[in-house]
Scaffold this active site. Structure first.
Site, PDB file in Angstrom:
ATOM      1  N   CYS A  89       0.835  -1.212   0.000  1.00  0.00           N
ATOM      2  CA  CYS A  89       0.000   0.000   0.000  1.00  0.00           C
ATOM      3  C   CYS A  89       0.867   1.258   0.000  1.00  0.00           C
ATOM      4  CB  CYS A  89      -0.936   0.000   1.202  1.00  0.00           C
ATOM      5  SG  CYS A  89      -2.094  -1.392   1.221  1.00  0.00           S
ATOM      6  N   ASP A  90       1.940   1.225   0.767  1.00  0.00           N
ATOM      7  CA  ASP A  90       2.889   2.333   0.816  1.00  0.00           C
ATOM      8  C   ASP A  90       3.459   2.576  -0.587  1.00  0.00           C
ATOM      9  OD1 ASP A  90       5.202   3.732   2.834  1.00  0.00           O
ATOM     10  OD2 ASP A  90       5.942   3.043   0.897  1.00  0.00           O
TER      11      ASP A  90
END
Length: 164
Positions: free
Chosen positions: A60-61
């Site tokens: 997600c980062d």
């Protein structure tokens, strides 16, 4: 109802999934100060909406960083939406030195997730997905990633975003 996998386990997505060509459904989410934000907040702008299960995970980062880096030169807005608390999103932005990333929380009532068909049943998380909307809020691109821990197709999403 659509079926995906998350960590190789089957998960059902709740809600009606949006399709290319339709008008984007409205939603209400919270910004990092807990103020309500809706689709009309970004009226008249093209939008790349990057949806992630949790900003605090590696995939997600990376997804958030990639879309913001690649699309920031465009005339539009990149929104990252998750069910994380607004405070966690704000902390993530601050600890990563990212001042221009727009993170929005769907934690309160899953309005975005339900309206776009990306709530993972039983997990209260949003499925990894990407939506590109033109300046009139017409959906021109959608992707719901079939395995929630995989990356979306960055190039196809960015190509759709740049084409408007």
């Amino acid at each position: 109802m659509t079926q995906i996998t998350f960590k190789q386990e089957p998960v059902t997505l709740l809600g009606e999934q949006v399709k290319e060509g339709q008008e984007a459904p409205d939603f209400t989410v919270l910004d990092n100060s807990t103020a309500e934000v809706t689709l009309s907040t970004y009226e008249g702008q093209k939008k790349l909406i990057s949806v992630v299960p949790s900003i605090d995970t590696g995939v997600c980062d990376q997804q958030t960083r990639k879309f913001n880096e690649e699309a920031s030169q465009e005339d539009g807005v990149v929104l990252t939406i998750s069910a994380d608390l607004p405070f966690a999103q704000k902390r993530w932005c601050a600890s990563n030195g990212l001042d221009n990333v727009i993170t929005l929380s769907d934690h309160k009532d899953l309005s975005f997730g339900k309206n776009y068909g990306v709530v993972m049943e039983g997990l209260r998380l949003l499925a990894r997905s990407v939506f590109v909307l033109d300046k009139n809020d017409k959906v021109i691109y959608t992707e719901i990633v079939s395995e929630g821990t995989d990356f979306p197709d960055f190039e196809k999403a960015l190509e759709a975003y740049r084409s408007i």
